[in-house]
Design a protein around this motif. Structure first.
Motif, short mmCIF file in Angstrom:
data_model
loop_
_atom_site.label_atom_id
_atom_site.label_comp_id
_atom_site.label_asym_id
_atom_site.label_seq_id
_atom_site.Cartn_x
_atom_site.Cartn_y
_atom_site.Cartn_z
N LEU A 120 0.92 -1.25 0.06
CA LEU A 120 -0.11 0.14 -0.08
C LEU A 120 0.81 1.29 -0.04
CD1 LEU A 120 -2.93 1.26 0.40
CD2 LEU A 120 -2.72 1.19 3.01
N ALA A 121 1.79 1.12 0.75
CA ALA A 121 2.96 2.36 0.78
C ALA A 121 3.62 2.70 -0.59
CB ALA A 121 4.01 2.30 2.02
N ASP A 122 3.57 1.82 -1.48
CA ASP A 122 4.23 2.20 -2.71
C ASP A 122 3.16 2.68 -3.83
OD1 ASP A 122 6.63 1.32 -1.87
OD2 ASP A 122 6.46 -0.92 -2.45
N LEU A 123 1.84 2.64 -3.44
CA LEU A 123 0.84 3.08 -4.31
C LEU A 123 0.67 4.48 -4.32
CD1 LEU A 123 -1.71 0.11 -4.00
CD2 LEU A 123 0.03 0.26 -5.64
N LEU A 124 0.66 5.26 -5.24
CA LEU A 124 0.50 6.55 -5.51
C LEU A 124 -0.89 7.17 -5.93
CD1 LEU A 124 3.71 7.55 -7.39
CD2 LEU A 124 3.35 7.48 -4.76
N PRO A 125 -1.51 7.78 -4.67
CA PRO A 125 -3.04 8.03 -4.96
C PRO A 125 -3.18 9.12 -5.52
CG PRO A 125 -2.38 8.44 -2.71
CD PRO A 125 -1.35 7.60 -3.32
N ASP A 126 -4.26 9.44 -6.36
CA ASP A 126 -4.51 10.84 -6.82
C ASP A 126 -4.83 11.80 -5.75
OD1 ASP A 126 -7.20 10.67 -6.18
OD2 ASP A 126 -7.98 10.23 -8.17
N ASP A 127 -5.13 13.07 -6.27
CA ASP A 127 -5.29 14.19 -5.07
C ASP A 127 -6.75 13.88 -4.30
OD1 ASP A 127 -3.17 15.48 -6.46
OD2 ASP A 127 -4.54 16.89 -7.75
N GLN A 150 0.04 -1.70 6.18
CA GLN A 150 0.40 -1.40 7.75
C GLN A 150 -0.96 -0.72 8.02
OE1 GLN A 150 3.99 0.68 8.16
NE2 GLN A 150 5.30 -1.20 7.93
N GLU A 151 -1.98 -0.28 7.35
CA GLU A 151 -3.01 0.51 7.77
C GLU A 151 -4.27 -0.52 7.80
OE1 GLU A 151 -3.06 3.93 8.44
OE2 GLU A 151 -0.85 4.08 7.62
N ILE A 191 -8.73 1.88 -2.65
CA ILE A 191 -8.16 1.18 -3.66
C ILE A 191 -9.60 0.62 -4.30
CG2 ILE A 191 -7.28 -0.96 -4.40
CD1 ILE A 191 -5.18 -0.38 -2.12
N TYR A 192 -9.61 1.03 -5.66
CA TYR A 192 -11.09 0.56 -6.35
C TYR A 192 -10.48 -0.60 -7.25
CZ TYR A 192 -13.32 4.50 -4.87
OH TYR A 192 -13.89 5.46 -4.04
N SER A 193 -10.95 -1.80 -7.44
CA SER A 193 -10.58 -2.93 -8.36
C SER A 193 -11.79 -3.59 -8.94
CB SER A 193 -9.70 -3.90 -7.63
OG SER A 193 -9.43 -5.00 -8.47
N LEU A 194 -11.69 -4.10 -10.15
CA LEU A 194 -12.76 -4.84 -10.79
C LEU A 194 -12.88 -6.26 -10.19
CD1 LEU A 194 -14.85 -5.07 -13.05
CD2 LEU A 194 -13.18 -5.96 -14.55
N THR A 195 -11.82 -6.63 -9.70
CA THR A 195 -11.72 -8.24 -9.00
C THR A 195 -11.69 -7.92 -7.42
OG1 THR A 195 -9.52 -8.33 -9.48
CG2 THR A 195 -10.80 -9.38 -10.97
N ASP A 196 -11.91 -9.19 -6.76
CA ASP A 196 -11.63 -8.96 -5.32
C ASP A 196 -10.04 -8.86 -5.06
OD1 ASP A 196 -14.22 -9.01 -4.44
OD2 ASP A 196 -14.16 -11.27 -4.52
N VAL A 197 -9.64 -8.07 -4.18
CA VAL A 197 -8.11 -7.81 -3.68
C VAL A 197 -8.13 -8.54 -2.32
CG1 VAL A 197 -6.67 -6.26 -3.14
CG2 VAL A 197 -7.97 -5.80 -4.96
N THR A 198 -7.10 -9.27 -2.08
CA THR A 198 -6.70 -9.81 -0.65
C THR A 198 -5.98 -8.87 -0.01
OG1 THR A 198 -6.86 -12.04 -1.31
CG2 THR A 198 -5.52 -11.63 0.64
N ILE A 199 -6.38 -8.30 1.25
CA ILE A 199 -5.56 -7.28 2.04
C ILE A 199 -4.88 -8.18 3.11
CG2 ILE A 199 -5.63 -5.34 3.36
CD1 ILE A 199 -6.63 -4.93 0.54
N THR A 200 -3.46 -7.82 3.16
CA THR A 200 -2.78 -8.54 4.25
C THR A 200 -2.19 -7.48 5.08
OG1 THR A 200 -2.20 -10.34 2.93
CG2 THR A 200 -0.89 -10.10 4.69
N GLU A 201 -2.71 -7.48 6.25
CA GLU A 201 -2.22 -6.36 7.44
C GLU A 201 -0.66 -6.78 7.88
OE1 GLU A 201 -4.69 -4.45 10.22
OE2 GLU A 201 -6.32 -4.86 9.15
N SER A 202 0.30 -5.73 7.86
CA SER A 202 1.53 -6.26 8.04
C SER A 202 1.98 -5.57 9.14
CB SER A 202 2.57 -5.94 6.78
OG SER A 202 2.64 -4.92 6.38
#
Length: 99
Positions: free
Chosen positions: A28-35, A54-55, A88-99
Protein backbone atom coordinates in the motif's frame (compact mmCIF):
# COMPACT_ATOMS: atom_id res chain seq x y z
CA UNK A 1 1.28 15.77 -7.24
CA UNK A 2 0.04 14.31 -10.51
CA UNK A 3 -2.61 11.65 -10.45
CA UNK A 4 -1.37 8.12 -10.83
CA UNK A 5 -3.37 5.04 -11.66
CA UNK A 6 -1.76 1.74 -10.74
CA UNK A 7 -1.96 -0.74 -13.57
CA UNK A 8 -1.19 -4.42 -13.31
CA UNK A 9 -0.89 -6.37 -16.57
CA UNK A 10 -1.04 -10.14 -16.52
CA UNK A 11 1.52 -11.91 -18.65
CA UNK A 12 -0.40 -15.15 -18.35
CA UNK A 13 -3.95 -15.80 -17.27
CA UNK A 14 -4.15 -17.21 -13.78
CA UNK A 15 -5.76 -20.59 -13.29
CA UNK A 16 -6.97 -21.92 -9.96
CA UNK A 17 -4.63 -24.86 -10.39
CA UNK A 18 -1.60 -22.56 -10.18
CA UNK A 19 0.22 -21.81 -6.97
CA UNK A 20 -1.02 -18.94 -4.79
CA UNK A 21 2.49 -17.46 -5.04
CA UNK A 22 1.66 -16.43 -8.63
CA UNK A 23 -0.40 -13.53 -7.30
CA UNK A 24 0.69 -9.93 -7.76
CA UNK A 25 1.71 -8.52 -4.38
CA UNK A 26 1.66 -4.74 -3.91
CA UNK A 27 2.54 -2.71 -0.83
CA UNK A 28 0.00 0.00 0.00
CA UNK A 29 2.86 2.41 0.81
CA UNK A 30 4.21 2.05 -2.75
CA UNK A 31 0.92 3.03 -4.44
CA UNK A 32 0.54 6.69 -5.39
CA UNK A 33 -3.04 7.88 -4.95
CA UNK A 34 -4.55 10.76 -6.93
CA UNK A 35 -5.36 14.09 -5.28
CA UNK A 36 -8.46 12.65 -3.60
CA UNK A 37 -6.68 9.55 -2.25
CA UNK A 38 -7.95 7.10 -4.89
CA UNK A 39 -5.98 4.28 -6.54
CA UNK A 40 -7.54 2.25 -9.35
CA UNK A 41 -6.11 -1.20 -10.09
CA UNK A 42 -6.57 -2.67 -13.55
CA UNK A 43 -5.63 -6.36 -13.68
CA UNK A 44 -6.37 -9.47 -15.66
CA UNK A 45 -9.77 -11.00 -15.01
CA UNK A 46 -8.42 -13.85 -12.95
CA UNK A 47 -5.09 -12.47 -11.78
CA UNK A 48 -5.13 -12.40 -7.96
CA UNK A 49 -3.89 -9.20 -6.35
CA UNK A 50 -2.67 -9.05 -2.76
CA UNK A 51 -2.16 -5.74 -0.98
CA UNK A 52 0.21 -5.66 1.98
CA UNK A 53 -0.76 -2.78 4.28
CA UNK A 54 0.25 -1.40 7.64
CA UNK A 55 -3.04 0.51 7.66
CA UNK A 56 -6.33 -1.11 8.61
CA UNK A 57 -9.23 -1.35 6.17
CA UNK A 58 -11.98 0.87 7.57
CA UNK A 59 -14.63 0.10 4.96
CA UNK A 60 -15.06 -2.10 1.91
CA UNK A 61 -17.80 -2.91 -0.54
CA UNK A 62 -19.01 -2.03 -4.03
CA UNK A 63 -18.66 1.61 -5.07
CA UNK A 64 -21.75 3.64 -5.77
CA UNK A 65 -21.58 6.42 -8.37
CA UNK A 66 -18.05 7.86 -8.12
CA UNK A 67 -15.49 9.33 -10.53
CA UNK A 68 -11.90 9.68 -9.34
CA UNK A 69 -9.91 12.92 -9.54
CA UNK A 70 -8.24 11.46 -12.64
CA UNK A 71 -11.62 10.96 -14.34
CA UNK A 72 -11.96 7.19 -13.95
CA UNK A 73 -15.55 6.06 -13.33
CA UNK A 74 -15.27 3.43 -10.59
CA UNK A 75 -19.01 2.91 -10.15
CA UNK A 76 -19.64 -0.78 -9.40
CA UNK A 77 -16.00 -1.64 -8.64
CA UNK A 78 -14.88 -3.24 -5.38
CA UNK A 79 -13.37 -0.71 -3.01
CA UNK A 80 -11.21 -0.84 0.09
CA UNK A 81 -10.92 2.35 2.20
CA UNK A 82 -7.89 2.45 4.50
CA UNK A 83 -7.49 4.46 7.70
CA UNK A 84 -4.81 6.66 6.07
CA UNK A 85 -7.36 8.04 3.57
CA UNK A 86 -6.34 5.90 0.57
CA UNK A 87 -9.12 4.04 -1.22
CA UNK A 88 -8.31 1.24 -3.66
CA UNK A 89 -10.78 0.41 -6.44
CA UNK A 90 -10.58 -2.86 -8.38
CA UNK A 91 -12.76 -4.82 -10.78
CA UNK A 92 -11.76 -8.06 -9.04
CA UNK A 93 -11.54 -8.87 -5.34
CA UNK A 94 -8.28 -7.92 -3.65
CA UNK A 95 -6.75 -9.77 -0.72
CA UNK A 96 -5.57 -7.40 2.02
CA UNK A 97 -2.83 -8.55 4.38
CA UNK A 98 -2.10 -6.32 7.35
CA UNK A 99 1.62 -6.32 8.05
Amino acid sequence: MGAVTAMVDAVERYSEAEDENDAVVLDLADLLPDDSGDVVLFSGDELPVNISAQEAVMEQGVAEAHVTATGVDVTGLNYYAFENGVTIYSLTDVTITES
